[in-house]
Scaffold this motif. Structure first.
Motif, mmCIF file in Angstrom:
data_model
loop_
_atom_site.group_PDB
_atom_site.id
_atom_site.type_symbol
_atom_site.label_atom_id
_atom_site.label_comp_id
_atom_site.label_asym_id
_atom_site.label_seq_id
_atom_site.Cartn_x
_atom_site.Cartn_y
_atom_site.Cartn_z
ATOM 1 N N LEU A 1 0.853 -1.185 0.000
ATOM 2 C CA LEU A 1 0.000 0.000 0.000
ATOM 3 C C LEU A 1 0.886 1.230 0.000
ATOM 4 O O LEU A 1 1.771 1.358 0.857
ATOM 5 N N ILE A 2 0.664 2.124 -0.947
ATOM 6 C CA ILE A 2 1.375 3.400 -0.925
ATOM 7 C C ILE A 2 0.360 4.515 -1.117
ATOM 8 O O ILE A 2 -0.782 4.280 -1.519
ATOM 9 N N ALA B 1 6.460 2.056 -14.293
ATOM 10 C CA ALA B 1 7.287 1.999 -15.503
ATOM 11 C C ALA B 1 7.697 3.389 -15.970
ATOM 12 O O ALA B 1 6.929 4.352 -15.876
ATOM 13 N N GLU B 2 8.912 3.496 -16.458
ATOM 14 C CA GLU B 2 9.416 4.751 -17.021
ATOM 15 C C GLU B 2 8.485 5.195 -18.147
ATOM 16 O O GLU B 2 8.166 4.438 -19.054
ATOM 17 N N GLY B 3 8.008 6.433 -18.032
ATOM 18 C CA GLY B 3 7.141 6.970 -19.074
ATOM 19 C C GLY B 3 5.667 6.669 -18.883
ATOM 20 O O GLY B 3 4.835 7.142 -19.659
ATOM 21 N N THR C 1 0.280 6.502 -9.371
ATOM 22 C CA THR C 1 1.314 5.895 -8.546
ATOM 23 C C THR C 1 2.681 6.447 -8.898
ATOM 24 O O THR C 1 3.460 6.835 -8.018
ATOM 25 N N ARG C 2 2.987 6.484 -10.179
ATOM 26 C CA ARG C 2 4.284 7.007 -10.609
ATOM 27 C C ARG C 2 4.413 8.497 -10.285
ATOM 28 O O ARG C 2 5.473 8.956 -9.851
ATOM 29 N N CYS D 1 5.337 8.793 -6.660
ATOM 30 C CA CYS D 1 6.728 8.417 -6.425
ATOM 31 C C CYS D 1 7.679 9.515 -6.876
ATOM 32 O O CYS D 1 8.679 9.801 -6.206
ATOM 33 N N CYS D 2 7.379 10.153 -7.994
ATOM 34 C CA CYS D 2 8.221 11.248 -8.481
ATOM 35 C C CYS D 2 8.194 12.426 -7.512
ATOM 36 O O CYS D 2 9.225 13.067 -7.270
ATOM 37 N N ARG D 3 7.024 12.700 -6.934
ATOM 38 C CA ARG D 3 6.936 13.785 -5.948
ATOM 39 C C ARG D 3 7.762 13.456 -4.713
ATOM 40 O O ARG D 3 8.412 14.335 -4.119
ATOM 41 N N LEU D 4 7.743 12.182 -4.292
ATOM 42 C CA LEU D 4 8.572 11.780 -3.150
ATOM 43 C C LEU D 4 10.036 12.047 -3.432
ATOM 44 O O LEU D 4 10.772 12.550 -2.571
ATOM 45 N N LEU D 5 10.479 11.693 -4.620
ATOM 46 C CA LEU D 5 11.885 11.893 -4.985
ATOM 47 C C LEU D 5 12.243 13.373 -5.010
ATOM 48 O O LEU D 5 13.313 13.790 -4.572
ATOM 49 N N GLU D 6 11.333 14.202 -5.500
ATOM 50 C CA GLU D 6 11.580 15.643 -5.558
ATOM 51 C C GLU D 6 11.705 16.237 -4.153
ATOM 52 O O GLU D 6 12.454 17.192 -3.931
ATOM 53 N N MET D 7 10.968 15.639 -3.188
ATOM 54 C CA MET D 7 11.014 16.124 -1.797
ATOM 55 C C MET D 7 12.174 15.515 -1.023
ATOM 56 O O MET D 7 12.372 15.823 0.145
ATOM 57 N N GLY D 8 12.924 14.621 -1.680
ATOM 58 C CA GLY D 8 14.037 13.985 -1.010
ATOM 59 C C GLY D 8 13.645 12.876 -0.067
ATOM 60 O O GLY D 8 14.403 12.513 0.843
ATOM 61 N N ALA D 9 12.428 12.331 -0.234
ATOM 62 C CA ALA D 9 11.964 11.252 0.645
ATOM 63 C C ALA D 9 12.672 9.955 0.342
ATOM 64 O O ALA D 9 13.141 9.730 -0.752
#
Length: 249
Positions: free
Chosen positions: A36-37, A230-232, A237-238, A241-249
């Motif tokens: 679950l995410i 998947a890329e693209g 969900t993707r 995940c991209c927002r998490l990466l941008e926030m440094g999570a």
């Protein structure tokens, strides 16, 4: 792997008049790891607690191996909880008991095992999570990662058919996360049926059979990691995940 072990059907829950879960349904097959995410407040923890009836849902049902949970039957509910283990963020260990005593106590109180048999089984499970040499230590003497592994040994000692994990690494320092994920990875690879709420995206991508993305109390998307992440791909969900990466999570 075709047998449904756990079925969650149309679970809804309100707290304080606010909808927390809305019509959540999914099934888990034997040996699957479902993840679950979703953002904080999406309802992941509440859903897990409703499945185990720690919070009773307002509507909906849960089946374990085809048998519907009767929440009004205390004996049935107790038996269900013994088969559906729960691992929390904050360990929930007894501070006055050693690691082995924390694992053994449910075996004695719930299963009625003798002190010796319960202790032997507890030591076996502590060895399974890499804590055989820490069995006589108290929680205050253990790191956060070790405490969580004791909690996992406690759940495993009951021989559960399903384990629910509620953000099991969120309370840990970053350097301790890996040791807990390693145990979960080993369980997944050995066929333990699990549902895990987590923000560990690399772990989910590598090991989850299916990801369930939750938002505002609903399961918005569900599917294989290779599809949703998947890329693209254009999935919620993707995007999350991209927002998490941008926030440094």
């Amino acid at each position: 792997m075709t047998e449904d072990v756990l079925q969650v059907s149309h679970i809804s829950k309100q707290l304080g008049g606010k909808p927390i879960l809305q019509d959540c349904s999914f099934t888990v097959k034997r040996g699957e790891l479902k993840v679950l995410i979703g953002p904080s407040g999406a309802g992941k923890s509440t859903l897990l607690q409703c499945i185990n009836c720690l919070i009773p849902p307002d509507s909906g049902d849960v089946w374990l191996e085809g048998q519907k949970l009767d929440r009004a039957d205390k004996a049935h509910l107790c038996a269900f909880r013994a088969q559906v283990g729960m691992i929390f963020q904050d360990f929930n260990l007894f501070d006055h008991l050693t690691a082995v005593e924390n694992v053994a106590i449910a075996l004695r109180k719930v299963r009625g095992m003798s002190r010796k048999d319960a202790t032997d089984r507890a030591l076996e499970e502590l060895g399974r999570v890499g804590l055989a040499r820490r069995s006589q230590l108290y929680p205050a003497q253990l790191s956060g990662g070790q405490k969580q592994r004791v909690a996992m040994a406690r759940a495993l000692a009951m021989d559960p058919k399903v384990i629910l994990l509620d953000e099991p690494t969120s309370a840990l320092d970053p350097e301790l996360v890996g040791e807990v994920l390693a145990v979960i990875r080993d369980l997944a690879q050995n066929g333990m049926t699990m549902i895990m709420a987590t923000h560990q995206m690399d772990f989910a991508r590598a090991l989850a059979h299916e990801i369930l993305f939750m938002e505002r109390g609903r399961i918005i998307e569900q599917g294989a990691p290779e599809t949703l992440l998947a890329e693209g791909s254009n999935t919620r969900t993707r995007d999350f995940c991209c927002r998490l990466l941008e926030m440094g999570a």
